[in-house]
Structure formats: C-alpha cells, structure tokens
Design a protein around this motif. Structure first.
Motif, mmCIF file in Angstrom:
data_model
loop_
_atom_site.group_PDB
_atom_site.id
_atom_site.type_symbol
_atom_site.label_atom_id
_atom_site.label_comp_id
_atom_site.label_asym_id
_atom_site.label_seq_id
_atom_site.Cartn_x
_atom_site.Cartn_y
_atom_site.Cartn_z
ATOM 1 N N LEU A 50 0.796 -1.219 0.000
ATOM 2 C CA LEU A 50 0.000 0.000 0.000
ATOM 3 C C LEU A 50 0.827 1.268 0.000
ATOM 4 O O LEU A 50 0.438 2.253 -0.590
ATOM 5 C CB LEU A 50 -0.943 0.002 1.203
ATOM 6 N N VAL A 51 1.933 1.269 0.665
ATOM 7 C CA VAL A 51 2.747 2.472 0.719
ATOM 8 C C VAL A 51 3.906 2.299 -0.237
ATOM 9 O O VAL A 51 4.609 1.301 -0.194
ATOM 10 C CB VAL A 51 3.238 2.734 2.157
ATOM 11 N N PRO A 52 4.112 3.260 -1.110
ATOM 12 C CA PRO A 52 5.148 3.097 -2.133
ATOM 13 C C PRO A 52 6.545 3.098 -1.536
ATOM 14 O O PRO A 52 6.808 3.746 -0.544
ATOM 15 C CB PRO A 52 4.941 4.322 -3.020
ATOM 16 N N TRP A 53 7.391 2.367 -2.167
ATOM 17 C CA TRP A 53 8.816 2.449 -1.895
ATOM 18 C C TRP A 53 9.365 3.240 -3.062
ATOM 19 O O TRP A 53 9.612 2.696 -4.122
ATOM 20 C CB TRP A 53 9.424 1.061 -1.814
ATOM 21 N N ILE A 54 9.483 4.533 -2.890
ATOM 22 C CA ILE A 54 9.934 5.416 -3.952
ATOM 23 C C ILE A 54 11.423 5.649 -3.744
ATOM 24 O O ILE A 54 11.837 6.115 -2.686
ATOM 25 C CB ILE A 54 9.156 6.744 -3.927
ATOM 26 N N THR A 55 12.217 5.321 -4.727
ATOM 27 C CA THR A 55 13.662 5.443 -4.615
ATOM 28 C C THR A 55 14.094 6.892 -4.748
ATOM 29 O O THR A 55 13.702 7.578 -5.688
ATOM 30 C CB THR A 55 14.351 4.604 -5.710
ATOM 31 N N ARG B 144 3.217 20.118 -1.955
ATOM 32 C CA ARG B 144 2.082 19.621 -2.732
ATOM 33 C C ARG B 144 1.071 18.887 -1.857
ATOM 34 O O ARG B 144 -0.023 18.558 -2.312
ATOM 35 C CB ARG B 144 2.563 18.684 -3.840
ATOM 36 N N LEU B 145 1.453 18.600 -0.614
ATOM 37 C CA LEU B 145 0.628 17.756 0.250
ATOM 38 C C LEU B 145 0.154 18.431 1.531
ATOM 39 O O LEU B 145 -0.850 18.020 2.110
ATOM 40 C CB LEU B 145 1.426 16.488 0.605
ATOM 41 N N VAL B 146 0.901 19.428 1.996
ATOM 42 C CA VAL B 146 0.527 20.151 3.224
ATOM 43 C C VAL B 146 0.674 21.644 2.976
ATOM 44 O O VAL B 146 1.334 22.069 2.029
ATOM 45 C CB VAL B 146 1.405 19.751 4.438
ATOM 46 N N ASP B 147 0.080 22.445 3.842
ATOM 47 C CA ASP B 147 0.271 23.892 3.787
ATOM 48 C C ASP B 147 1.757 24.176 3.995
ATOM 49 O O ASP B 147 2.392 23.580 4.876
ATOM 50 C CB ASP B 147 -0.567 24.550 4.882
ATOM 51 N N CYS B 148 2.314 25.068 3.207
ATOM 52 C CA CYS B 148 3.753 25.359 3.296
ATOM 53 C C CYS B 148 4.178 25.777 4.698
ATOM 54 O O CYS B 148 5.288 25.475 5.129
ATOM 55 C CB CYS B 148 4.137 26.439 2.287
ATOM 56 N N SER B 149 3.304 26.439 5.428
ATOM 57 C CA SER B 149 3.651 26.863 6.790
ATOM 58 C C SER B 149 3.735 25.683 7.754
ATOM 59 O O SER B 149 4.262 25.816 8.857
ATOM 60 C CB SER B 149 2.637 27.882 7.309
ATOM 61 N N ALA B 150 3.231 24.514 7.353
ATOM 62 C CA ALA B 150 3.263 23.325 8.205
ATOM 63 C C ALA B 150 4.500 22.465 7.990
ATOM 64 O O ALA B 150 4.715 21.493 8.712
ATOM 65 C CB ALA B 150 2.010 22.481 7.972
ATOM 66 N N ASP C 207 -1.573 6.441 -2.220
ATOM 67 C CA ASP C 207 -1.996 6.974 -3.512
ATOM 68 C C ASP C 207 -1.550 8.417 -3.690
ATOM 69 O O ASP C 207 -1.048 8.807 -4.742
ATOM 70 C CB ASP C 207 -3.514 6.883 -3.659
ATOM 71 N N TRP C 208 -1.711 9.232 -2.644
ATOM 72 C CA TRP C 208 -1.334 10.639 -2.738
ATOM 73 C C TRP C 208 0.178 10.815 -2.826
ATOM 74 O O TRP C 208 0.659 11.696 -3.537
ATOM 75 C CB TRP C 208 -1.917 11.447 -1.586
ATOM 76 N N LEU C 209 0.919 10.017 -2.100
ATOM 77 C CA LEU C 209 2.374 10.102 -2.197
ATOM 78 C C LEU C 209 2.833 9.777 -3.619
ATOM 79 O O LEU C 209 3.661 10.485 -4.196
ATOM 80 C CB LEU C 209 3.046 9.166 -1.199
ATOM 81 N N THR C 210 2.291 8.721 -4.176
ATOM 82 C CA THR C 210 2.668 8.322 -5.538
ATOM 83 C C THR C 210 2.261 9.386 -6.543
ATOM 84 O O THR C 210 3.068 9.815 -7.377
ATOM 85 C CB THR C 210 2.015 6.975 -5.893
ATOM 86 N N PHE C 211 1.008 9.832 -6.479
ATOM 87 C CA PHE C 211 0.496 10.825 -7.417
ATOM 88 C C PHE C 211 1.296 12.126 -7.344
ATOM 89 O O PHE C 211 1.717 12.672 -8.367
ATOM 90 C CB PHE C 211 -0.985 11.088 -7.110
ATOM 91 N N PHE D 275 8.101 15.248 -9.716
ATOM 92 C CA PHE D 275 9.376 14.749 -10.240
ATOM 93 C C PHE D 275 9.143 13.784 -11.404
ATOM 94 O O PHE D 275 9.379 12.584 -11.277
ATOM 95 C CB PHE D 275 10.177 14.063 -9.129
ATOM 96 N N PRO D 276 8.659 14.295 -12.532
ATOM 97 C CA PRO D 276 8.381 13.404 -13.664
ATOM 98 C C PRO D 276 9.662 12.744 -14.174
ATOM 99 O O PRO D 276 10.739 13.337 -14.136
ATOM 100 C CB PRO D 276 7.774 14.340 -14.713
#
Length: 194
Positions: free
Chosen positions: A16-21, A134-140, A181-185, A191-192
């Motif tokens: 379920l959780v990606p292993w992104i290199t 892309r996932l949280v408010d920049c101030s966070a 899903d959100w991490l992968t997307f 980082f295309p």
C-alpha cells in the motif's frame, strides 16, 4: 458474542505504501516497518513524565513541537500534555519508559504503546520541501529539529524532521492506502521521469 481484540496482521499493508527510490534530483519514501511509537501523556505541572524520560536516558522536548533525538529514538512534543516517542532501536529505553509510566503507576502521567495504530513513513532525499508543499500547507513544513501537526491531504498527521533531508510522517495505519496513492500521485507530478 463479542470477539476480543487481537493484534492485527500487517500483511494487508505490504503493497500500500510506495517504496519510492530517492535519486540525486528527487526524494524517496519508505514505510518504516520496525518503528515503535509511544504516547506519553501527562499533566503540564507534573514532573513524573520528565523524570521517567531522564531515568530511561531519553531527552525531554521542552516546547511544543520540539523534536529531540537520542541513540536512534526521537521524541516530539505533539502538544503541551503529550510527547510522542518513536524508534527502530533502543528497545530497552522504550520498555523502561513503558514500565515507569504504566497506567496506574503515576496519577498524573502514563505511557501507551501506539505502534499497532500509528504507522510511519520516512520521506528522504533532496527536494523534500518541494514534495511536501504539494501535500501540506507550506507553513506546516517543519524545520530541522522540529515537528508539525498538520493535515496531509486532509488527514491529520505528525511530521517530524530530524534532519534536513529526512522527515517522518506518522498517521493512522488504516489511512495508509489513501496516503500511498497521494504520495505516488504527488511524486509523479513533482518529479516526472525524464
């Protein structure tokens, strides 16, 4: 008839959780399988929790959202009356803390194991802030040595940043499919592959 609660099998989470290199130009992610997580809850004026930390050899985070490390353990003050402790090693120190602050031992402090309810994902490598934005408010986005309570794609999480290129994301394990899903997307968008 009600069946008793039992330790759940984590096998359903294997993919379920990606292993992104991580590469030289992009960050990566990995699910931290062996990370133990404790919650130490205490009354603000009580010294019991801080004393238990010191006796276990752990550092005490003095301010809310402070992050301290000690021999592979991290302690983050999530709010004034709770400290989250996590680590892959130092099992003796974690057990000492659990024993010293077992429920009922002190009227104003206790330690609870959260490992089976909270999961940990490590985000690591260069350009972490670009990905997190892309996932949280920049101030966070926490600075090095700090933590942040925030909403990660509308899911409450704790972000702990022990180093510039390393952030731990703690979240409810049941939400890992959504987070994966959100991490992968978001990673693919930020980082295309070229």
């Amino acid at each position: 008839m009600v069946e008793p609660l039992s330790r759940s099998d984590d096998s359903f989470m294997q993919d379920l959780v990606p292993w992104i290199t991580a590469l030289a130009h992009r960050p990566g992610a990995r699910r931290v399988e062996a990370m133990r997580v404790l919650s130490v809850r205490h009354f603000q004026a009580s010294p019991a929790a801080e004393t238990a930390f010191v006796q276990s050899g752990l550092a005490w985070p003095a301010r809310t959202l402070d992050l301290v490390s000690y021999q592979g353990l991290l302690a983050a003050r999530r709010h004034p009356e709770e400290v989250i402790v996590m680590g892959e090693g130092a099992l003796n120190e974690l057990q000492q803390l659990l024993d010293a602050l077992a429920p009922g031992r002190h009227p104003e402090a206790l330690a609870i194991e959260l490992t089976h309810g909270l999961g940990v994902i490590e985000l690591h490598g260069p350009h972490l802030d670009e990905w997190l934005a892309r996932l949280v408010d920049c101030s966070a986005i926490p600075a090095e040595g700090r933590a942040s309570r925030c909403r990660f794609i509308d899911v409450p999480v704790l972000l702990a940043r022990p180093a510039a290129e390393r952030v731990f994301l703690l979240a409810d394990r049941s939400l890992f499919p959504y987070l994966a899903d959100w991490l992968t997307f978001s990673h693919e968008a930020a980082f295309p592959e070229s």
